[in-house]
Design a protein around this motif. Structure first.
Motif, PDB file in Angstrom:
ATOM      1  N   ALA A  81       0.843  -1.205   0.000  1.00 45.94           N
ATOM      2  CA  ALA A  81       0.000   0.000   0.000  1.00 45.94           C
ATOM      3  C   ALA A  81       0.873   1.247   0.000  1.00 45.94           C
ATOM      4  N   LEU A  82       1.883   1.242   0.877  1.00 45.35           N
ATOM      5  CA  LEU A  82       2.748   2.407   1.020  1.00 45.35           C
ATOM      6  C   LEU A  82       3.531   2.678  -0.271  1.00 45.35           C
ATOM      7  N   ALA A  83       4.054   1.631  -0.877  1.00 41.65           N
ATOM      8  CA  ALA A  83       4.823   1.824  -2.112  1.00 41.65           C
ATOM      9  C   ALA A  83       3.949   2.410  -3.214  1.00 41.65           C
ATOM     10  N   SER A  84       2.741   1.899  -3.373  1.00 37.51           N
ATOM     11  CA  SER A  84       1.906   2.428  -4.458  1.00 37.51           C
ATOM     12  C   SER A  84       1.491   3.860  -4.131  1.00 37.51           C
ATOM     13  N   PHE A  85       1.246   4.133  -2.840  1.00 39.37           N
ATOM     14  CA  PHE A  85       0.907   5.495  -2.410  1.00 39.37           C
ATOM     15  C   PHE A  85       2.066   6.467  -2.687  1.00 39.37           C
ATOM     16  N   LEU A  86       3.273   6.081  -2.262  1.00 39.21           N
ATOM     17  CA  LEU A  86       4.428   6.982  -2.435  1.00 39.21           C
ATOM     18  C   LEU A  86       4.750   7.198  -3.913  1.00 39.21           C
ATOM     19  N   ASP A  87       4.646   6.122  -4.682  1.00 36.80           N
ATOM     20  CA  ASP A  87       4.940   6.237  -6.107  1.00 36.80           C
ATOM     21  C   ASP A  87       3.972   7.231  -6.770  1.00 36.80           C
ATOM     22  N   GLY A 117      -8.894   4.115 -15.135  1.00 34.99           N
ATOM     23  CA  GLY A 117      -7.818   4.880 -15.764  1.00 34.99           C
ATOM     24  C   GLY A 117      -6.474   4.740 -15.071  1.00 34.99           C
ATOM     25  N   ILE A 118      -6.215   3.530 -14.535  1.00 36.79           N
ATOM     26  CA  ILE A 118      -4.961   3.305 -13.803  1.00 36.79           C
ATOM     27  C   ILE A 118      -3.777   3.312 -14.782  1.00 36.79           C
ATOM     28  N   THR A 119      -2.782   4.143 -14.493  1.00 42.70           N
ATOM     29  CA  THR A 119      -1.596   4.184 -15.351  1.00 42.70           C
ATOM     30  C   THR A 119      -0.461   3.328 -14.784  1.00 42.70           C
ATOM     31  N   ASP A 120      -0.472   3.110 -13.458  1.00 39.37           N
ATOM     32  CA  ASP A 120       0.646   2.424 -12.815  1.00 39.37           C
ATOM     33  C   ASP A 120       0.157   1.438 -11.767  1.00 39.37           C
ATOM     34  N   VAL A 121       0.528   0.184 -11.933  1.00 37.41           N
ATOM     35  CA  VAL A 121       0.197  -0.853 -10.965  1.00 37.41           C
ATOM     36  C   VAL A 121       1.455  -1.130 -10.143  1.00 37.41           C
ATOM     37  N   VAL A 122       1.343  -0.975  -8.830  1.00 34.99           N
ATOM     38  CA  VAL A 122       2.458  -1.246  -7.919  1.00 34.99           C
ATOM     39  C   VAL A 122       1.948  -2.271  -6.917  1.00 34.99           C
ATOM     40  N   ARG A 123       2.568  -3.458  -6.881  1.00 38.14           N
ATOM     41  CA  ARG A 123       2.051  -4.526  -6.017  1.00 38.14           C
ATOM     42  C   ARG A 123       3.147  -5.562  -5.780  1.00 38.14           C
ATOM     43  N   GLY A 124       2.842  -6.568  -4.956  1.00 37.93           N
ATOM     44  CA  GLY A 124       3.848  -7.535  -4.544  1.00 37.93           C
ATOM     45  C   GLY A 124       4.301  -8.474  -5.656  1.00 37.93           C
ATOM     46  N   HIS A 125       5.500  -8.988  -5.492  1.00 45.52           N
ATOM     47  CA  HIS A 125       6.092  -9.889  -6.474  1.00 45.52           C
ATOM     48  C   HIS A 125       5.266 -11.170  -6.638  1.00 45.52           C
ATOM     49  N   ASP A 126       4.451 -11.509  -5.643  1.00 44.74           N
ATOM     50  CA  ASP A 126       3.626 -12.724  -5.759  1.00 44.74           C
ATOM     51  C   ASP A 126       2.599 -12.607  -6.886  1.00 44.74           C
ATOM     52  N   LEU A 127       2.359 -11.378  -7.367  1.00 38.72           N
ATOM     53  CA  LEU A 127       1.388 -11.210  -8.451  1.00 38.72           C
ATOM     54  C   LEU A 127       2.055 -11.072  -9.818  1.00 38.72           C
ATOM     55  N   LEU A 128       3.395 -11.085  -9.841  1.00 34.32           N
ATOM     56  CA  LEU A 128       4.084 -10.910 -11.123  1.00 34.32           C
ATOM     57  C   LEU A 128       3.673 -11.982 -12.132  1.00 34.32           C
ATOM     58  N   ASP A 129       3.539 -13.221 -11.685  1.00 36.89           N
ATOM     59  CA  ASP A 129       3.205 -14.271 -12.655  1.00 36.89           C
ATOM     60  C   ASP A 129       1.710 -14.290 -13.010  1.00 36.89           C
ATOM     61  N   ASN A 130       0.926 -13.390 -12.442  1.00 34.72           N
ATOM     62  CA  ASN A 130      -0.464 -13.180 -12.897  1.00 34.72           C
ATOM     63  C   ASN A 130      -0.511 -12.138 -14.010  1.00 34.72           C
ATOM     64  N   THR A 131       0.504 -11.315 -14.062  1.00 32.61           N
ATOM     65  CA  THR A 131       0.499 -10.178 -14.983  1.00 32.61           C
ATOM     66  C   THR A 131       0.382 -10.600 -16.452  1.00 32.61           C
ATOM     67  N   TYR A 153       4.009  -1.492 -14.829  1.00 31.33           N
ATOM     68  CA  TYR A 153       3.998  -2.380 -13.667  1.00 31.33           C
ATOM     69  C   TYR A 153       5.279  -2.253 -12.865  1.00 31.33           C
ATOM     70  N   LEU A 154       5.087  -2.189 -11.549  1.00 30.29           N
ATOM     71  CA  LEU A 154       6.207  -2.242 -10.616  1.00 30.29           C
ATOM     72  C   LEU A 154       5.860  -3.307  -9.584  1.00 30.29           C
ATOM     73  N   HIS A 155       6.582  -4.421  -9.623  1.00 30.80           N
ATOM     74  CA  HIS A 155       6.377  -5.460  -8.613  1.00 30.80           C
ATOM     75  C   HIS A 155       7.443  -5.300  -7.542  1.00 30.80           C
ATOM     76  N   LEU A 156       7.042  -5.515  -6.297  1.00 29.59           N
ATOM     77  CA  LEU A 156       7.893  -5.220  -5.144  1.00 29.59           C
ATOM     78  C   LEU A 156       8.382  -6.496  -4.500  1.00 29.59           C
ATOM     79  N   PRO A 157       9.587  -6.462  -3.915  1.00 30.56           N
ATOM     80  CA  PRO A 157      10.037  -7.640  -3.165  1.00 30.56           C
ATOM     81  C   PRO A 157       8.972  -8.008  -2.130  1.00 30.56           C
ATOM     82  N   LEU A 158       8.735  -9.275  -2.007  1.00 31.01           N
ATOM     83  CA  LEU A 158       7.724  -9.779  -1.086  1.00 31.01           C
ATOM     84  C   LEU A 158       8.317  -9.872   0.316  1.00 31.01           C
ATOM     85  N   ILE A 159       7.560  -9.437   1.288  1.00 36.84           N
ATOM     86  CA  ILE A 159       8.068  -9.464   2.661  1.00 36.84           C
ATOM     87  C   ILE A 159       7.820 -10.836   3.278  1.00 36.84           C
TER      88      ILE A 159
END
Ligand code: GLU
Length: 297
Positions: free
Chosen positions: A24-30, A183-197, A214-220
């Motif tokens: 949430a924070l990463a997509s918010f900050l981005d 109208g989403i221009t940027d998807v920022v979410r966890g790496h667990d969803l990369l293979d859904n993309t 797309y920006l996938h983030l390291p999974l915690i």
């Protein structure tokens, strides 16, 4: 700079935990760093998985973290007509088909072999709807903002389910329809969803929709190497301000944003103001997984 619109799209299967805070924070900050909008979408298409009150808890948790979204919350349970229209369009293009097969019938195959493509095998039985991926086979390729070029072979992706046999919409269809509608221009979410993309890219292509970045983030991961999740009972994010402050700091550390130590217990608004200014995707180490030193509280 082109207009930026991001979103956080949690499934309300339980309260948010530290891993969801990072996403949430990463997509918010981005979004805020780009001077863009940040929307909130509650992905409640699967009611049996969404306990009563969980979505309201998520809204309160985000507010406690100072993550204020723009405009009204989008609820996927209201979106039946839009998903049905998208499925009808795919069907009219010959790109979606009903399928009566059960998982058991094709268990010896790595992916569903497409038996119902030319007509339902067992008419009268309940059907799921699938996307036809064998027409115009081309590799699905895109540039992830953190993980670089991604390339998937359609022959290995298979015919993804768009609507389930029990009548519920599948995540892949709902997410693509709503990302485009909002109208989403940027998807920022966890790496667990990369293979859904890749399925989402296929669907965008089939429906003639714009493709977000797309920006996938390291999974915690927790200390014992487990993905933080509702299933393994990661502790829910607190609502009390005194507990939220250090967690926010840890979430910034987890994304390599190097927040100053003296801000570790600073008010949420102060931490966020600085993080918005200094947000830098280039600092994030591109590992699919990341162990957070302190995920409890
Ligand atoms: N609803 C999905 C989840 O909570 C995320 C959807 C997305 O960000 O694309 O895992």
């Amino acid at each position: 700079m082109s207009h930026y619109r991001g979103r956080f799209a949690p499934t309300p299967s339980g309260p948010l935990h530290f891993g969801s805070l990072v996403a949430a924070l990463a997509s918010f900050l981005d979004a805020r760093h780009a001077g863009g909008e940040w929307l909130l979408r509650i992905e409640d298409i699967d009611p049996p998985r969404c306990p009563a009150g969980a979505a309201e808890t998520i809204l309160r948790q985000l507010e406690a973290c100072g993550l204020h979204w723009d405009g009204p919350v989008r609820w996927q349970h209201d979106r039946d007509e839009a998903y049905a229209a998208a499925l009808a369009r795919l069907e009219s293009l010959g790109l979606a088909y009903p399928c009566s097969c059960s998982r058991k019938q094709w268990r010896d195959f790595p992916i569903y072999p497409g038996w119902c493509r030319e007509g339902v095998r067992e008419p009268g039985k309940p059907v799921a709807w699938r996307l036809r991926s064998d027409l115009g086979l081309r590799p699905v390729v895109w540039q992830d903002r953190l993980f670089g070029e991604q390339r998937f072979d359609p022959a290995e992706l298979g015919d993804v389910v768009l609507k389930r046999k029990d009548g519920l919409w599948a995540y892949q269809l709902a997410v693509v329809v709503d990302d485009a509608d909002q109208g989403i221009t940027d998807v920022v979410r966890g790496h667990d969803l990369l293979d859904n993309t890749p399925w989402q890219r296929q669907l965008q292509h089939a429906l003639g929709l714009p493709e977000p970045r797309y920006l996938h983030l390291p999974l915690i991961m927790s200390g014992d190497g487990q993905k933080l999740s509702k299933q393994n009972l990661a502790p829910p994010l607190p609502l009390e301000d005194a507990a939220v402050r250090p967690l926010l700091h840890r979430a910034l550390v987890a994304m390599d944003q190097a927040p100053p130590a003296e801000l570790a217990t600073a008010p949420v608004a102060d931490q966020l103001a600085r993080a918005i200014t200094t947000w830098d995707v280039g600092r994030i180490h591109a590992h699919p997984e990341r162990t957070a030193t302190a995920t409890g509280h």
